[in-house]
Scaffold this active site. Sequence first.
Site, PDB file in Angstrom:
ATOM      1  N   GLN A  12      54.110  21.461  66.701  1.00  0.00           N
ATOM      2  CA  GLN A  12      54.696  21.418  68.009  1.00  0.00           C
ATOM      3  C   GLN A  12      53.562  21.654  69.018  1.00  0.00           C
ATOM      4  OE1 GLN A  12      58.282  23.823  68.188  1.00  0.00           O
ATOM      5  NE2 GLN A  12      58.992  23.094  66.214  1.00  0.00           N
ATOM      6  N   ASN A  32      65.544  21.525  64.086  1.00  0.00           N
ATOM      7  CA  ASN A  32      66.781  22.054  63.511  1.00  0.00           C
ATOM      8  C   ASN A  32      67.651  22.729  64.575  1.00  0.00           C
ATOM      9  OD1 ASN A  32      65.797  21.151  61.064  1.00  0.00           O
ATOM     10  ND2 ASN A  32      65.032  23.147  60.420  1.00  0.00           N
ATOM     11  N   ASN A  71      68.590  15.165  64.421  1.00  0.00           N
ATOM     12  CA  ASN A  71      67.351  15.600  63.782  1.00  0.00           C
ATOM     13  C   ASN A  71      67.571  15.813  62.288  1.00  0.00           C
ATOM     14  OD1 ASN A  71      64.574  16.965  63.816  1.00  0.00           O
ATOM     15  ND2 ASN A  71      65.840  18.568  62.914  1.00  0.00           N
ATOM     16  N   GLU A  72      66.724  15.220  61.460  1.00  0.00           N
ATOM     17  CA  GLU A  72      66.712  15.454  60.004  1.00  0.00           C
ATOM     18  C   GLU A  72      68.118  15.582  59.418  1.00  0.00           C
ATOM     19  OE1 GLU A  72      63.963  18.695  59.071  1.00  0.00           O
ATOM     20  OE2 GLU A  72      62.253  17.409  59.533  1.00  0.00           O
ATOM     21  N   GLU A  86      60.313  22.677  70.673  1.00  0.00           N
ATOM     22  CA  GLU A  86      61.621  23.101  70.170  1.00  0.00           C
ATOM     23  C   GLU A  86      61.954  24.502  70.674  1.00  0.00           C
ATOM     24  OE1 GLU A  86      62.065  22.866  65.886  1.00  0.00           O
ATOM     25  OE2 GLU A  86      64.167  23.515  66.004  1.00  0.00           O
ATOM     26  N   GLU A  93      57.695  14.097  64.012  1.00  0.00           N
ATOM     27  CA  GLU A  93      57.192  15.431  63.652  1.00  0.00           C
ATOM     28  C   GLU A  93      56.050  15.226  62.682  1.00  0.00           C
ATOM     29  OE1 GLU A  93      59.928  18.585  62.465  1.00  0.00           O
ATOM     30  OE2 GLU A  93      61.426  17.848  63.885  1.00  0.00           O
ATOM     31  N   TYR A 126      54.802  17.168  57.037  1.00  0.00           N
ATOM     32  CA  TYR A 126      53.892  18.297  57.240  1.00  0.00           C
ATOM     33  C   TYR A 126      52.925  18.339  56.061  1.00  0.00           C
ATOM     34  CZ  TYR A 126      56.981  19.688  60.997  1.00  0.00           C
ATOM     35  OH  TYR A 126      57.701  19.704  62.167  1.00  0.00           O
TER      36      TYR A 126
HETATM   37  O1  AHR Z   1      59.016  21.811  63.462  1.00  0.00           O
HETATM   38  C1  AHR Z   1      59.673  22.775  62.704  1.00  0.00           C
HETATM   39  C2  AHR Z   1      60.885  22.247  61.968  1.00  0.00           C
HETATM   40  O2  AHR Z   1      60.478  21.372  60.954  1.00  0.00           O
HETATM   41  C3  AHR Z   1      61.850  21.427  62.781  1.00  0.00           C
HETATM   42  O3  AHR Z   1      62.772  22.199  63.457  1.00  0.00           O
HETATM   43  C4  AHR Z   1      62.536  20.600  61.742  1.00  0.00           C
HETATM   44  O4  AHR Z   1      62.985  19.369  62.258  1.00  0.00           O
HETATM   45  C5  AHR Z   1      61.503  20.445  60.653  1.00  0.00           C
HETATM   46  O5  AHR Z   1      62.035  20.725  59.426  1.00  0.00           O
END
Ligand code: AHR
Length: 502
Positions: A352, A75, A175-176, A30, A295, A247
């Site tokens: 990432q 994002n 994205n999201e 990103e 992700e 995450y």
């Molecule tokens: O990977 C970091 C961020 O986490 C990304 O930009 C977003 O898609 C997610 O919330």
Amino acid sequence: MSQSESARIHINAKRVISPISPLLFSGFAEHMGRCIYEGIYDPASAQADENGLRRDVLAALRELNFRSMRYPGGNFLSGYHWEDGIGPRAQRPRRRELAWQSIETNQFGTDEFLSFCREIGTEPMLGVNMGTGTIQDAANLVEYCNAPTGSQYADKRAANGNPDPYGVTYWCLGNEMDGPWQIGHLNAVDYGKKAREAAKLMRLHDDSISLVLCGSSGPAMPSYPEWDRVALELCWEQVDYHSMHYYAENTSDDTPSFLAISAHLEEFVDALAGVLRYVKAKTRSKRDVYLSWDEWNVWYKARERADMRGDWTEAPHLIEEVYNLEDALVVATWLNVFLRKADVLKIACLAQIVNVIAPLLTRGDVLLKQSIYYPLLHFSRLAKGNSLDVLVESPRYETAQFGDMPLLDASSAHDAANGTNSLFLVNRSLRDELALEIHWQDQTPRAFRAAHQLAGSDPKAHNSWQDPNRVMTRSIPVPRVADGVAQLVLPPLSFTALEATL
Ligand code: AHR
């Protein structure tokens, strides 16, 4: 340390879950913090090649062998105008980047990314902006990348030095978009309609592309899993994959639960697999849509507000998470989940790849490999062929979050074409060795040819610039195979990757 416990696994090459999609070993880059600038692209560095790409980072990424690379966000994507990032560098705008409140110089853009992908031998997976972007912008980007010359955007590509179409196959529809934090956030119906129309225009340019729909940005979202159902019902015939993000965190410093988080991860996959089956039935469709976990990683230590704001500077230090042994073990169990769910899960992008929640860190002209680098490396190399349904008999332990869980977490890949059988084993115990017997029920391997192990007594141990090799895999003596059985002892807090020859 004591050896109070023993476990058995039973391998049968006929008990196939699914072929393993190579795209499960993909990454995500990103425009955030120092992932692109000072990570991949660093023309001022002594490591820079003729294109400004860091040779040390390229070499490490080639080792990890990411099969595809998602880009440019995250994002960031939802405020990005891709035309800012093409053409002569001196004419590209400097922008205030709103997602991470940084300055984006646009010195790295679509053409540089696609040439980077060629450099490391990975398939690009480009996102189109569904926040401030229009369906026209999305279609124009497909034309820019994939159309033969003879029209406006394809000719721009040629003018920028790339006459041949890039042939980008994988595309993410935003994205999201379920997240209120997202620039241009939409509800599921509005997103579903916009994504469907964007997909339609994109496919009119090139009907060979594969499209990924935004799913919920996590199972804790209040709109989950309804968002997924609604968006999928609107887009089913247009998309190939449905995305999931997660995450993992250990904010309560409860290592036994953290090491068992695969229970939660599997529940997340199972729920979405159910939604996919429901929508397929409801729409009377003949086609299938698969999951793209685009992700995933451990991320909780560098997650304060200050970790996510660049104060309008270029390449700020954002979310540079330091990874320890327990994080690496969680990553290993997560990769086991990918193999166990290989029938529905076809893409997964580690979030990432460098500096930003990443296995690699740069400082000046040097590079550090973090603990999570090692499980990624061994899975990416060895998890090929079919994923097998391994029968596990393991002692169990109590966790506060997930109840009773097996100490042993395992997966196995059987590659008939290359004559290999690989095993991936995590001993979740903090203190105890686990004596393991591996039983093959049909085809017994001739011998193990390699055994790699990551282990330690301190779950918080991590690599640092002073001590860069504290947490890493080492080769261990290979177990002997006799009469269809092999035995080995797994140390506490360990990940072991075994490679056998059939
Ligand atoms: O990977 C970091 C961020 O986490 C990304 O930009 C977003 O898609 C997610 O919330």
